[in-house]
Scaffold this motif. Structure first.
Motif, PDB file in Angstrom:
ATOM      1  N   THR A   1       0.837  -1.189   0.000  1.00 52.17           N
ATOM      2  CA  THR A   1       0.000   0.000   0.000  1.00 52.17           C
ATOM      3  C   THR A   1       0.876   1.245   0.000  1.00 52.17           C
ATOM      4  OG1 THR A   1      -0.103   0.225   2.397  1.00 52.17           O
ATOM      5  CG2 THR A   1      -1.764  -1.215   1.366  1.00 52.17           C
TER       6      THR A   1
ATOM      7  N   ALA B   1       0.513   3.664   2.061  1.00 53.64           N
ATOM      8  CA  ALA B   1       0.817   3.929   3.474  1.00 53.64           C
ATOM      9  C   ALA B   1       2.048   3.137   3.924  1.00 53.64           C
ATOM     10  CB  ALA B   1      -0.385   3.600   4.348  1.00 53.64           C
ATOM     11  N   ASP B   2       2.156   1.885   3.508  1.00 51.90           N
ATOM     12  CA  ASP B   2       3.326   1.078   3.863  1.00 51.90           C
ATOM     13  C   ASP B   2       4.598   1.622   3.212  1.00 51.90           C
ATOM     14  OD1 ASP B   2       2.118  -0.887   5.565  1.00 51.90           O
ATOM     15  OD2 ASP B   2       1.244  -1.802   3.780  1.00 51.90           O
TER      16      ASP B   2
ATOM     17  N   GLU C   1       5.623   4.708   5.141  1.00 46.40           N
ATOM     18  CA  GLU C   1       6.235   4.348   6.425  1.00 46.40           C
ATOM     19  C   GLU C   1       7.680   3.889   6.233  1.00 46.40           C
ATOM     20  OE1 GLU C   1       5.638   1.037   9.938  1.00 46.40           O
ATOM     21  OE2 GLU C   1       3.864   1.719   8.851  1.00 46.40           O
TER      22      GLU C   1
ATOM     23  N   GLU D   1       0.508  11.118   1.452  1.00 53.31           N
ATOM     24  CA  GLU D   1       0.677  10.241   2.616  1.00 53.31           C
ATOM     25  C   GLU D   1       1.835  10.705   3.492  1.00 53.31           C
ATOM     26  OE1 GLU D   1      -0.417   7.234   5.149  1.00 53.31           O
ATOM     27  OE2 GLU D   1      -1.470   7.669   3.273  1.00 53.31           O
TER      28      GLU D   1
END
Length: 160
Positions: free
Chosen positions: A16, A18-19, A22, A141
């Protein structure tokens, strides 16, 4: 358009934006060149693999990595060929005004590179749109100032 297929399965639980954000945030503290995959797409009827990945660079881009790229006016640097595209953006933060921005490239590329017959523009536009969409989602993000300078829509007309 890129793979010739209409169905795709998830690459994995951690594929994703988001991953990716991060992982980028963790690696940005080192300020070195880093890279990572967000996903790889394997269509049912093709041997062509579509890879979506990012690169974290320690400095601003110095132009296209190859003469074979058509330069597009997106972000800090963008280019496209018949089998890949990238969009590089600067990710700075208002709450850290004295720090230099991170430079991140979002890539969309095929692993089997066959040159299409006829007009390559629709395929180039598809790659550029995918790279831009990933770059913009990643900039959002990461909470980059001004979405990393990326506009809501890709600029598909080559830069002059």
């Amino acid at each position: 358009m890129i793979t010739g297929d209409t169905r795709f399965a998830a690459s994995g639980k951690h594929s994703t934006v988001a991953d990716a954000a991060e992982e980028l945030t963790e690696k940005a503290t080192y300020r070195n060149y880093e890279l990572g995959d967000i996903c790889r797409i394997y269509p049912d009827v093709s041997t062509n693999e579509l890879r979506i990945r990012w690169e974290l660079m320690s400095s601003a881009p110095k132009g296209p990595s190859s003469q074979r790229f058509t330069t597009l006016p997106m972000g800090e640097d963008a280019g496209v060929t018949h089998d890949m595209a990238y969009v590089t953006f600067a990710c700075g933060h208002k709450d850290q005004p004295d720090s230099s921005p991170d430079y991140i490239s979002a890539w969309a590329e095929a692993t089997v590179r066959t040159r299409p017959e006829g007009d390559e523009r629709p395929l180039k536009n598809a790659y550029a749109t995918l790279a831009h969409s990933f770059a913009l989602a990643l900039a959002k993000e990461l909470n980059c100032d001004d979405n990393g300078g990326l506009k809501p829509e890709p600029a598909l007309i080559p830069a002059t």
